[in-house]
Every structure is written in C-alpha cells, then in structure tokens.
Design a protein around this motif. Structure first.
Motif, PDB file in Angstrom:
ATOM      1  N   MET A 186       2.079  -0.119   7.177  1.00 54.92           N
ATOM      2  CA  MET A 186       1.878  -1.213   6.252  1.00 54.92           C
ATOM      3  C   MET A 186       1.882  -0.660   4.828  1.00 54.92           C
ATOM      4  SD  MET A 186      -1.370  -3.721   5.840  1.00 54.92           S
ATOM      5  CE  MET A 186      -0.865  -5.180   6.684  1.00 54.92           C
ATOM      6  N   SER A 187       2.627  -1.276   3.956  1.00 55.00           N
ATOM      7  CA  SER A 187       2.711  -0.856   2.560  1.00 55.00           C
ATOM      8  C   SER A 187       1.654  -1.552   1.721  1.00 55.00           C
ATOM      9  CB  SER A 187       4.089  -1.190   1.986  1.00 55.00           C
ATOM     10  OG  SER A 187       5.087  -0.459   2.641  1.00 55.00           O
ATOM     11  N   ALA A 188       1.244  -0.864   0.665  1.00 53.20           N
ATOM     12  CA  ALA A 188       0.332  -1.464  -0.309  1.00 53.20           C
ATOM     13  C   ALA A 188       1.070  -2.576  -1.044  1.00 53.20           C
ATOM     14  CB  ALA A 188      -0.138  -0.397  -1.290  1.00 53.20           C
ATOM     15  N   CYS A 197       5.554   3.159 -15.040  1.00 49.91           N
ATOM     16  CA  CYS A 197       5.924   3.607 -13.700  1.00 49.91           C
ATOM     17  C   CYS A 197       4.637   3.734 -12.901  1.00 49.91           C
ATOM     18  CB  CYS A 197       6.661   4.941 -13.746  1.00 49.91           C
ATOM     19  SG  CYS A 197       7.059   5.576 -12.082  1.00 49.91           S
ATOM     20  N   TYR A 198       4.611   3.080 -11.754  1.00 48.74           N
ATOM     21  CA  TYR A 198       3.398   3.000 -10.934  1.00 48.74           C
ATOM     22  C   TYR A 198       3.761   3.230  -9.476  1.00 48.74           C
ATOM     23  CZ  TYR A 198      -0.688   0.787  -8.746  1.00 48.74           C
ATOM     24  OH  TYR A 198      -1.798   0.525  -7.992  1.00 48.74           O
ATOM     25  N   ASP A 199       2.917   3.982  -8.774  1.00 52.03           N
ATOM     26  CA  ASP A 199       3.075   4.227  -7.339  1.00 52.03           C
ATOM     27  C   ASP A 199       1.976   3.480  -6.596  1.00 52.03           C
ATOM     28  OD1 ASP A 199       3.073   5.188  -4.725  1.00 52.03           O
ATOM     29  OD2 ASP A 199       2.778   7.294  -5.285  1.00 52.03           O
ATOM     30  N   PRO A 200       2.295   2.330  -5.985  1.00 47.04           N
ATOM     31  CA  PRO A 200       1.259   1.580  -5.267  1.00 47.04           C
ATOM     32  C   PRO A 200       0.855   2.236  -3.953  1.00 47.04           C
ATOM     33  CG  PRO A 200       3.381   0.523  -4.956  1.00 47.04           C
ATOM     34  CD  PRO A 200       3.586   1.649  -5.946  1.00 47.04           C
ATOM     35  N   ASP A 201       1.651   3.203  -3.480  1.00 45.79           N
ATOM     36  CA  ASP A 201       1.423   3.809  -2.172  1.00 45.79           C
ATOM     37  C   ASP A 201       0.609   5.100  -2.221  1.00 45.79           C
ATOM     38  OD1 ASP A 201       3.039   1.789  -0.926  1.00 45.79           O
ATOM     39  OD2 ASP A 201       4.782   2.839  -1.737  1.00 45.79           O
ATOM     40  N   ALA A 202       0.158   5.507  -3.410  1.00 49.08           N
ATOM     41  CA  ALA A 202      -0.653   6.717  -3.529  1.00 49.08           C
ATOM     42  C   ALA A 202      -1.938   6.558  -2.719  1.00 49.08           C
ATOM     43  CB  ALA A 202      -0.972   6.986  -4.993  1.00 49.08           C
ATOM     44  N   PRO A 208       4.975   9.474   4.588  1.00 43.95           N
ATOM     45  CA  PRO A 208       5.993   8.456   4.334  1.00 43.95           C
ATOM     46  C   PRO A 208       6.365   8.382   2.858  1.00 43.95           C
ATOM     47  CG  PRO A 208       4.067   7.522   5.460  1.00 43.95           C
ATOM     48  CD  PRO A 208       3.745   8.932   5.114  1.00 43.95           C
ATOM     49  N   ALA A 209       7.531   7.822   2.600  1.00 49.90           N
ATOM     50  CA  ALA A 209       8.002   7.634   1.225  1.00 49.90           C
ATOM     51  C   ALA A 209       7.057   6.733   0.452  1.00 49.90           C
ATOM     52  CB  ALA A 209       9.410   7.041   1.233  1.00 49.90           C
ATOM     53  N   HIS A 210       6.964   6.996  -0.839  1.00 51.13           N
ATOM     54  CA  HIS A 210       6.209   6.144  -1.757  1.00 51.13           C
ATOM     55  C   HIS A 210       7.216   5.343  -2.571  1.00 51.13           C
ATOM     56  CE1 HIS A 210       2.128   8.333  -1.850  1.00 51.13           C
ATOM     57  NE2 HIS A 210       2.765   8.645  -0.733  1.00 51.13           N
ATOM     58  N   ARG A 211       6.789   4.182  -3.063  1.00 47.27           N
ATOM     59  CA  ARG A 211       7.628   3.371  -3.940  1.00 47.27           C
ATOM     60  C   ARG A 211       7.198   3.607  -5.383  1.00 47.27           C
ATOM     61  NH1 ARG A 211       5.782  -2.038  -1.680  1.00 47.27           N
ATOM     62  NH2 ARG A 211       3.976  -0.689  -1.438  1.00 47.27           N
ATOM     63  N   TYR A 212       8.164   3.858  -6.243  1.00 42.99           N
ATOM     64  CA  TYR A 212       7.905   4.045  -7.670  1.00 42.99           C
ATOM     65  C   TYR A 212       8.441   2.814  -8.378  1.00 42.99           C
ATOM     66  CZ  TYR A 212       6.242   8.438  -6.240  1.00 42.99           C
ATOM     67  OH  TYR A 212       5.479   9.383  -5.607  1.00 42.99           O
ATOM     68  N   VAL A 213       7.527   2.068  -8.998  1.00 42.45           N
ATOM     69  CA  VAL A 213       7.836   0.787  -9.611  1.00 42.45           C
ATOM     70  C   VAL A 213       7.983   1.013 -11.110  1.00 42.45           C
ATOM     71  CG1 VAL A 213       7.081  -1.593  -9.955  1.00 42.45           C
ATOM     72  CG2 VAL A 213       6.518  -0.388  -7.810  1.00 42.45           C
ATOM     73  N   PHE A 214       9.224   1.009 -11.589  1.00 46.09           N
ATOM     74  CA  PHE A 214       9.512   1.121 -13.019  1.00 46.09           C
ATOM     75  C   PHE A 214       9.602  -0.294 -13.557  1.00 46.09           C
ATOM     76  CE2 PHE A 214      10.914   5.100 -11.279  1.00 46.09           C
ATOM     77  CZ  PHE A 214      10.588   6.019 -12.263  1.00 46.09           C
ATOM     78  N   ALA A 215       8.839  -0.570 -14.601  1.00 47.52           N
ATOM     79  CA  ALA A 215       8.818  -1.924 -15.149  1.00 47.52           C
ATOM     80  C   ALA A 215       8.913  -1.886 -16.663  1.00 47.52           C
ATOM     81  CB  ALA A 215       7.542  -2.651 -14.727  1.00 47.52           C
ATOM     82  N   VAL A 216       9.592  -2.888 -17.201  1.00 52.33           N
ATOM     83  CA  VAL A 216       9.559  -3.166 -18.636  1.00 52.33           C
ATOM     84  C   VAL A 216       8.917  -4.535 -18.762  1.00 52.33           C
ATOM     85  CG1 VAL A 216      10.887  -3.542 -20.736  1.00 52.33           C
ATOM     86  CG2 VAL A 216      11.593  -1.758 -19.116  1.00 52.33           C
ATOM     87  N   HIS A 217       7.862  -4.583 -19.545  1.00 53.82           N
ATOM     88  CA  HIS A 217       7.092  -5.804 -19.752  1.00 53.82           C
ATOM     89  C   HIS A 217       7.401  -6.326 -21.152  1.00 53.82           C
ATOM     90  CE1 HIS A 217       4.474  -4.121 -16.502  1.00 53.82           C
ATOM     91  NE2 HIS A 217       4.823  -2.991 -17.098  1.00 53.82           N
ATOM     92  N   ILE A 270      12.578  -0.681  -8.282  1.00 56.64           N
ATOM     93  CA  ILE A 270      11.704   0.014  -7.336  1.00 56.64           C
ATOM     94  C   ILE A 270      12.521   1.072  -6.611  1.00 56.64           C
ATOM     95  CG2 ILE A 270      10.209  -0.235  -5.325  1.00 56.64           C
ATOM     96  CD1 ILE A 270       9.753  -3.158  -6.211  1.00 56.64           C
ATOM     97  N   ASN A 271      12.008   2.303  -6.647  1.00 53.37           N
ATOM     98  CA  ASN A 271      12.726   3.428  -6.059  1.00 53.37           C
ATOM     99  C   ASN A 271      11.812   4.230  -5.150  1.00 53.37           C
ATOM    100  OD1 ASN A 271      13.733   3.061  -9.105  1.00 53.37           O
ATOM    101  ND2 ASN A 271      15.421   3.410  -7.729  1.00 53.37           N
ATOM    102  N   PRO A 272      12.187   4.406  -3.867  1.00 49.78           N
ATOM    103  CA  PRO A 272      11.371   5.201  -2.971  1.00 49.78           C
ATOM    104  C   PRO A 272      11.604   6.702  -3.157  1.00 49.78           C
ATOM    105  CG  PRO A 272      13.266   4.332  -1.807  1.00 49.78           C
ATOM    106  CD  PRO A 272      13.320   3.769  -3.192  1.00 49.78           C
ATOM    107  N   TYR A 273      10.559   7.501  -2.849  1.00 52.32           N
ATOM    108  CA  TYR A 273      10.688   8.963  -2.849  1.00 52.32           C
ATOM    109  C   TYR A 273       9.595   9.521  -1.956  1.00 52.32           C
ATOM    110  CZ  TYR A 273      11.158  13.769  -4.233  1.00 52.32           C
ATOM    111  OH  TYR A 273      11.370  15.136  -4.199  1.00 52.32           O
ATOM    112  N   PRO A 274       9.866  10.534  -1.120  1.00 55.52           N
ATOM    113  CA  PRO A 274      11.223  10.958  -0.779  1.00 55.52           C
ATOM    114  C   PRO A 274      11.898   9.908   0.075  1.00 55.52           C
ATOM    115  CG  PRO A 274       9.627  12.183   0.531  1.00 55.52           C
ATOM    116  CD  PRO A 274       8.836  11.325  -0.423  1.00 55.52           C
ATOM    117  N   ALA A 275      13.203   9.989   0.133  1.00 53.77           N
ATOM    118  CA  ALA A 275      14.003   8.977   0.865  1.00 53.77           C
ATOM    119  C   ALA A 275      13.748   9.069   2.345  1.00 53.77           C
ATOM    120  CB  ALA A 275      15.475   9.159   0.572  1.00 53.77           C
TER     121      ALA A 275
END
Length: 164
Positions: free
Chosen positions: A1-3, A60-65, A117-126, A159-164
C-alpha cells in the motif's frame, strides 16, 4: 500500500502545464537527480498557470519515506512571476528563498531511499497569489506547506519513482 500523495487531501486547485527535459511523468527518476549520482535538481518549465498568479514555489517530496510524514527534498518559495523555468542544477532565481529540506539543508537534495520498494518523488510547481509567502529561511517544511496551501491557486506535478 502506498502513502497518499501530498496534495490529495488539500483543497483542489486548477492544474497547469509542467514540462521537463529531465523528467517524464510516471517514468523512473534519472540517476543524475539522486543523492549519490550527481545530486542535480531537474530542469523544469511551466506555463498556462492561473491569471491571478503572483509567484511560484517549487518542491520535491517523497511521500513513501519511512517517517510517518514523508520527506521533503526541495522547497523553494518566492520565485518571481516572470520566472517560468529553472535549468538543471541551477542556483535559485534572484528573489527566491530555499527552505531547509528534511536533510537539514537549504538546497535540492536528491533521492536516497533505503533498500526496498521504489519511492515516488513528487516534483511540483505551485502558482501562488502572493509574491512572498511570508516565511523565513529557518521555517520548517511543515510551516511553509501551511502558508503554501493558503496561497496556492494552481499546481503542476510530475511524479517519478526511484529506484525503478
């Protein structure tokens, strides 16, 4: 389950266009943007933001940390309205303020997830409705997020996952 994603439970705002020469939404985060392989912020360019925009914030935020509250890698505020792009690895534009990330540094710090598991990196411009969010350089990411939520009039996300 992802955050949950960081903006999922916030008031909805219009989306606008965010493009990158380095990132493609949903594609793996290139290694040059990770802590151990270059640690360079990605190139980003945005357009079609709301007419009421007076400035921008970039994050840039990692919700899966594995912290219970995610992990902020980059948080730049007070980006002047005329700025609609940031080059790869560039210094902040004149007038912008970089807030201390969860590494404790006022700069971009790339992906560095623990094994698993891979984490998602959320790059956002507000897009925001004020030229200055009213936070200081020693503000926390949480306090900055509070001010950002109150003033966001549009948001663009990759949104970019790492590692793939």
């Amino acid at each position: 389950m992802s955050a949950p994603l960081p903006y999922q439970f916030l008031p909805p705002v219009p989306a606008f266009t965010l493009k990158s020469a380095d990132l493609a939404d949903g594609e793996p985060l290139p290694e040059q943007h990770t802590l151990d392989h270059g640690n360079r912020s990605p190139q980003l360019a945005w357009s079609d933001f709301p007419a009421t925009t007076q400035g921008f914030a970039v994050s840039c935020y990692d919700p899966d940390a594995p912290t219970g509250c995610g992990f902020w890698h980059w948080l730049m505020v007070n980006v002047p309205r005329p700025v609609t792009a940031i080059e790869r690895g560039a210094e902040p534009p004149t007038g912008a303020l970089v807030i201390r990330n969860d590494f404790g540094e006022a700069r971009y710090c790339g992906a560095a997830p623990p094994p698993g598991p891979a984490h998602r990196y959320v790059f956002a411009v507000h897009a925001v409705d004020v030229p200055d969010l009213g936070v200081s350089a020693d503000a926390t990411a949480a306090m900055t997020g509070f001010h950002l939520t109150a003033h966001t009039v549009g948001r663009a996300v990759l949104i970019n996952p790492y590692p793939a």
